[in-house]
Design a protein around this motif. Structure first.
Motif, PDB file in Angstrom:
ATOM      1  N   TYR A  65       0.985  -1.211  -0.049  1.00 43.73           N
ATOM      2  CA  TYR A  65      -0.122  -0.145  -0.040  1.00 43.73           C
ATOM      3  C   TYR A  65       0.860   1.152   0.258  1.00 43.73           C
ATOM      4  N   ASP A  66       0.597   2.464  -0.599  1.00 41.61           N
ATOM      5  CA  ASP A  66       1.234   3.496  -0.505  1.00 41.61           C
ATOM      6  C   ASP A  66       1.479   4.157   0.802  1.00 41.61           C
ATOM      7  N   GLU A  67       0.176   4.218   1.344  1.00 37.82           N
ATOM      8  CA  GLU A  67       0.116   4.600   2.840  1.00 37.82           C
ATOM      9  C   GLU A  67      -0.761   4.224   3.667  1.00 37.82           C
ATOM     10  N   THR A  68      -0.530   3.974   4.819  1.00 35.63           N
ATOM     11  CA  THR A  68      -1.669   3.703   5.991  1.00 35.63           C
ATOM     12  C   THR A  68      -1.401   4.460   7.016  1.00 35.63           C
ATOM     13  N   LYS A  69      -2.424   4.397   7.944  1.00 40.44           N
ATOM     14  CA  LYS A  69      -2.110   5.165   9.227  1.00 40.44           C
ATOM     15  C   LYS A  69      -2.778   4.091  10.354  1.00 40.44           C
ATOM     16  N   VAL A  70      -2.229   4.410  11.644  1.00 40.82           N
ATOM     17  CA  VAL A  70      -2.644   3.658  12.808  1.00 40.82           C
ATOM     18  C   VAL A  70      -2.799   4.419  13.981  1.00 40.82           C
ATOM     19  N   PHE A  71      -4.111   4.185  14.625  1.00 46.46           N
ATOM     20  CA  PHE A  71      -4.124   5.063  15.832  1.00 46.46           C
ATOM     21  C   PHE A  71      -4.684   3.994  16.808  1.00 46.46           C
ATOM     22  N   GLY A  72      -4.007   4.043  18.256  1.00 49.70           N
ATOM     23  CA  GLY A  72      -4.607   3.058  19.052  1.00 49.70           C
ATOM     24  C   GLY A  72      -4.181   3.480  20.484  1.00 49.70           C
ATOM     25  N   PHE A  73      -4.493   2.674  21.454  1.00 52.44           N
ATOM     26  CA  PHE A  73      -3.986   3.008  22.737  1.00 52.44           C
ATOM     27  C   PHE A  73      -4.104   1.563  23.633  1.00 52.44           C
ATOM     28  N   GLU A  74      -3.481   1.377  24.730  1.00 56.27           N
ATOM     29  CA  GLU A  74      -3.268   0.441  25.319  1.00 56.27           C
ATOM     30  C   GLU A  74      -3.412   0.636  26.812  1.00 56.27           C
ATOM     31  N   LEU A  75      -3.943  -0.325  27.660  1.00 51.25           N
ATOM     32  CA  LEU A  75      -4.117  -0.237  29.089  1.00 51.25           C
ATOM     33  C   LEU A  75      -3.746  -1.402  29.683  1.00 51.25           C
ATOM     34  N   GLU A  76      -2.988  -1.447  30.820  1.00 50.13           N
ATOM     35  CA  GLU A  76      -2.754  -2.741  31.622  1.00 50.13           C
ATOM     36  C   GLU A  76      -2.862  -2.348  33.015  1.00 50.13           C
ATOM     37  N   SER A  77      -3.395  -3.409  33.837  1.00 53.92           N
ATOM     38  CA  SER A  77      -3.556  -3.246  35.108  1.00 53.92           C
ATOM     39  C   SER A  77      -3.359  -4.562  35.846  1.00 53.92           C
ATOM     40  N   ARG A  78      -3.002  -4.484  37.164  1.00 54.09           N
ATOM     41  CA  ARG A  78      -2.686  -5.561  38.029  1.00 54.09           C
ATOM     42  C   ARG A  78      -2.896  -5.158  39.479  1.00 54.09           C
ATOM     43  N   ALA A  79      -3.834  -5.875  40.247  1.00 51.01           N
ATOM     44  CA  ALA A  79      -4.290  -5.584  41.714  1.00 51.01           C
ATOM     45  C   ALA A  79      -3.945  -6.722  42.462  1.00 51.01           C
ATOM     46  N   ARG A  80      -3.382  -6.524  43.579  1.00 52.15           N
ATOM     47  CA  ARG A  80      -3.416  -7.545  44.723  1.00 52.15           C
ATOM     48  C   ARG A  80      -4.587  -7.299  45.864  1.00 52.15           C
ATOM     49  N   LEU A  81      -5.689  -7.853  45.608  1.00 51.08           N
ATOM     50  CA  LEU A  81      -6.781  -7.632  46.646  1.00 51.08           C
ATOM     51  C   LEU A  81      -6.357  -8.085  47.795  1.00 51.08           C
ATOM     52  N   SER A  82      -5.870  -9.144  47.920  1.00 51.98           N
ATOM     53  CA  SER A  82      -5.475  -9.750  49.276  1.00 51.98           C
ATOM     54  C   SER A  82      -4.121 -10.419  49.308  1.00 51.98           C
ATOM     55  N   LYS A  83      -3.629 -10.789  50.147  1.00 52.30           N
ATOM     56  CA  LYS A  83      -2.056 -11.350  50.412  1.00 52.30           C
ATOM     57  C   LYS A  83      -2.092 -12.471  49.298  1.00 52.30           C
ATOM     58  N   TYR A  84      -3.223 -13.369  48.985  1.00 58.13           N
ATOM     59  CA  TYR A  84      -3.144 -14.429  48.103  1.00 58.13           C
ATOM     60  C   TYR A  84      -4.041 -14.229  46.896  1.00 58.13           C
ATOM     61  N   PHE A  85      -4.352 -13.004  46.382  1.00 60.00           N
ATOM     62  CA  PHE A  85      -5.202 -13.116  45.353  1.00 60.00           C
ATOM     63  C   PHE A  85      -4.894 -11.760  44.537  1.00 60.00           C
ATOM     64  N   ASP A  86      -4.650 -11.899  43.133  1.00 65.52           N
ATOM     65  CA  ASP A  86      -4.504 -11.123  42.221  1.00 65.52           C
ATOM     66  C   ASP A  86      -5.546 -10.891  41.140  1.00 65.52           C
TER      67      ASP A  86
END
Length: 785
Positions: free
Chosen positions: A616-637
């Protein structure tokens, strides 16, 4: 004036030689490495962290310095340098620290995306990584299982062993072409994308860094890089045996051994794995399983400390994979035993697609890979040389009409040989505002391709053979590169780097009796600005250029030319990384925008049986990313990620014209780029706790969703798959040195496609598709001794 220069020189020289470079390794009582351990020069702010194999390098002020070693859950130790150039430490577990609630998650993961050791929470890039503990818990055994945890990354395979399709941030891999990501194992670039299919085991780190990384990794890192680091040889003897079984006749055996050949001087690591699988998908015409496989892998490593400053190491790996091939499914409602002429449902359910080829396809891939490394530490500078070679042999034989008709078959033999030589000089002075590296690189790739098949039966009753490709492509690359960080203030850091590639591409075509030659020089800059708002919050902005090299097709048709152009990407990105709630919540995100010139696409012209790549002569991409991690308790993520990539064709251009007829791809301007999922989403749970004083439980659950995907530039609904979700789970019980794993993939037995080919646009009477893996379950038991 001369006296002043002399005084300055003497001052700098005295200061340099007063500094002491210390290297070492941090392990637990069993000899296992502790990644992310803190090593601090007491009474100063000079400190480093150990890498994923427990190694560290630190520059201290004098021989009388005291080093403080600390790690969550372990007792802190202090050691006086006393003239030593190497200090190895074994930390003991602390019962008091084990009671704390703290998330190791992303913050505890130490990566090397910028070619140096650092926490990915302080790296101003979009990075997802797992150290060895996370790899085991998530059950990562290949790139496919890891990609399920990474936003805007999708890995599929089809056709045969070694034929992959990896897509990152709106940039897809074309069939048989170069991946949009650099693939790096133990610091060595692996240019053949078919090797992304290999089994991954005995790993210390797996990480993906996204956005153009040409300045750090060279050509084809147009969308990022995948870093794989295996576990290193250890000084303490350890062994591990694993045996496993699963449905579909799945059997697995693995053995790993590591230890000292000469204590404190020469070490080894040996690992091998064998897996066999009878298959789960059935050819309805032959009444045989088609997705069978057999995989044998063996790897050996030797590392020698010739002195406190000079280390050499060597590694060799061989694997052989055999498997099914060409088992595409077709529309059963149009199939009448003679000719289908049907349209395949792009969103499969039970019974609406069948595998009926009259030939049982087979494929195999053999690989021999070796590297030799030399590291010499001069104090505040380290010189590293990496020499490597790689040979990959692939073959495929199978049906081409994918029906129970005598006639079309296909065959392919590809041999790729690669030689790499890299020389790198790195700053190792940890007490400085300026961190830098520079070096040079040479690569030679020779790829021999032969493709043939049959078109039916001639008058003497024998198959009518034909050749579609017989050529040798060779690529020679010389590159210079450099990268540096400078701390403008205690919070603000600017980074800049470059790589200049000088490439030569040649093709010797034995079928069409032609010789082609072209040169290309590409400058790949990278600029980054990061601001450490607080100890727990980072803001960053990046600009980078990526480059995926062009090349030569087997021939020219109406759909593509004899050659295709280099693909260039300019990418802008802003992002943030945060750690809150007493280190129990991590939330990272980024927004990116890319403009791509000459984006590469693939098509098979069934009127000539020649496959090729066009632009292709030209293309464009727009986007985003989100990542999360939580320790709700000592034993549970709980963890989750979401990625969106809006990839649009701005100007499709015109291509082809072998017989005067061209293909006008401008008709697709404004449409979505094929093979790019609009979105990805993953959410999961992880738990770890002691059932008794000697029995530990680990649990892992992940739901991975792939968004709507267009399989042709036309964006027709009949060639577009809807979003689908796959559920994976793993639980493990550990008792002393024994471990029992129970795992399952695609637990809901969801039907889905990994590839879809609309016949309307390639001259085929029917659509065909490659079905994804059905429900697979298994268990394994392992013991360490």
């Amino acid at each position: 004036m001369k006296q002043r220069i002399l005084l300055i020189f003497l001052f700098v020289t005295t200061l340099t030689f007063s500094q002491v470079a210390i290297t070492g390794n941090v392990t637990d009582a069993l000899g296992e490495p502790l990644p992310g351990a803190n090593i601090l020069e007491k009474g100063t702010f000079t400190g480093v962290v150990s890498d994923f194999n427990g190694n560290y390098e630190i520059t201290v002020s004098s021989d009388n310095t005291i080093l403080v070693f600390s790690y969550l859950g372990y007792e802190t130790q202090e050691v006086t340098v006393s003239g030593s150039a190497r200090i190895d430490i074994e930390l003991k577990e602390s019962q008091e620290s084990l009671g704390e609630v703290s998330i190791k998650g992303f913050a505890g993961v130490i990566g090397k995306s910028r070619k140096r050791t650092e926490s990915i929470q302080t790296t101003p890039e979009s990075v997802t990584a797992l150290n060895s503990e996370g790899i085991e818990k998530a059950g990562v055994t290949d790139i496919s299982s890891f990609s399920a945890l990474v936003p805007n990354l999708k890995f599929n395979s089809a056709q045969a062993v070694g034929l992959n399709f990896i897509t990152v941030r709106g940039i897809p891999q074309v069939r048989g072409g170069d991946a949009p990501l650099a693939f790096v194992i133990d610091g060595v670039t692996i240019p053949d994308p078919s090797l992304l299919s290999q089994e991954l085991y005995d790993l210390a780190l797996v990480e993906v860094v996204k956005g153009p990384q040409g300045a750090l990794y060279g050509k084809n890192a147009i969308g990022g890089a995948i870093n794989i680091y295996t576990k290193e040889p250890t000084n303490k003897m350890s062994n591990k045996i694993t045996l496993g079984v699963g449905n579909g006749g799945n059997l697995q055996g693995q053995f790993v051994s590591s230890g000292a050949i000469s204590k404190d001087k020469v070490f080894y690591r040996f690992s091998t794995q064998y897996k066999t699988f009878d298959g789960l998908l059935t050819n309805e015409f032959l009444d045989k399983k088609v997705d069978f496989s057999e995989d044998f892998n063996i790897r050996g490593q030797v590392k020698a400390r010739l002195s406190d400053k000079f280390t050499i190491s060597g590694a060799f790996q061989h694997f052989n994979i055999d498997g099914g091939a060409t088992y595409y499914s077709v529309n059963p409602t149009g199939f009448d035993g003679q000719f289908p002429g049907g349209v395949l449902d792009p969103n499969p359910t039970d019974g609406n697609n069948v595998i009926v080829a009259n030939i049982l396809g087979r494929s195999d891939m053999k690989n021999n890979y070796g590297n030799f490394k030399m590291d010499y530490n001069l104090g505040t500078v380290k010189i590293q040389s990496i020499t490597s070679f790689n040979r990959v042999e692939r073959s495929t034989n199978g049906d081409l009409d994918f029906l129970s008709l005598d006639g079309l078959t296909q065959g392919e033999e590809i041999t790729t040989k690669t030689f790499n030589q890299e020389l790198r000089i790195n700053n190792t002075n940890t007490d400085t505002k300026f961190d830098w590296s520079l070096g040079g690189f040479y690569q030679n790739i020779k790829k021999d391709v032969y493709q043939n098949g049959t078109t039916g039966v001639d008058f003497d009753g024998a198959p009518d053979f034909y050749d579609t490709a017989d050529y040798v492509n060779e690529t020679k690359t010389i590159a210079l590169f450099g990268f540096g960080d400078y701390q403008l203030t205690s919070k603000l850091t600017v980074s800049a780097g470059f790589r200049y590639d000088i490439d030569n591409f040649t093709q010797e075509d034995f079928l069409f009796v032609t010789n082609s030659d072209r040169d290309n020089n590409e400058f790949q800059p990278k600029v980054s600005l990061s601001y450490q708002v607080s100890k727990k919050a980072l803001l960053y902005a990046n600009y980078g250029r990526g480059y995926r090299n062009g090349g030569f097709n087997a021939g020219a048709t109406d759909f593509f030319d004899k050659s295709f152009d280099d693909e260039i990407s300019d990418n802008y990105e802003v992002g943030f990384k945060t750690t809150t709630w007493n280190d129990r919540l991590i939330f990272n995100g980024s927004v990116f925008s890319s403009r791509i010139r000459n984006q590469q696409q693939y098509i098979l012209d069934l009127t000539t049986f020649i496959a090729g790549v066009y632009n292709y002569d030209e293309t464009k991409v727009f986007g985003f990313e989100l990542e999360s991690r939580a320790r709700l308790s000592k034993y549970f993520d709980v963890f989750a990620n979401f990625g969106l990539a809006d990839a649009e064709i701005l100007e499709g251009g015109t291509t082809g014209g072998a017989d005067g007829t061209t293909t006008n791809n401008s008709n697709y301007n404004g449409n979505k780029v094929p093979f790019v999922p609009v979105s990805t989403f993953s959410i999961g749970l992880e738990s770890s706790f002691n059932l008794t004083d000697s029995v530990k439980f680990n649990g892992f659950l992940n739901l991975d969703t792939t968004g709507k995907t267009y399989y042709h530039e036309s964006n027709l609904d009949i060639h577009t798959t809807d979003a689908y979700s796959l559920l994976d789970a793993r639980i493990a019980f550990t008792y002393k040195n024994w471990k029992l794993d129970i795992w399952g993939r695609n637990l809901t037995d969801k039907q889905y496609y990994q590839e879809f080919s609309p016949g309307k646009f390639v001259g085929s009477p029917d659509d065909v598709a490659w079905r994804g893996q059905p429900l697979t379950i298994g268990t394994s038991i392992s013991v360490k001794f």
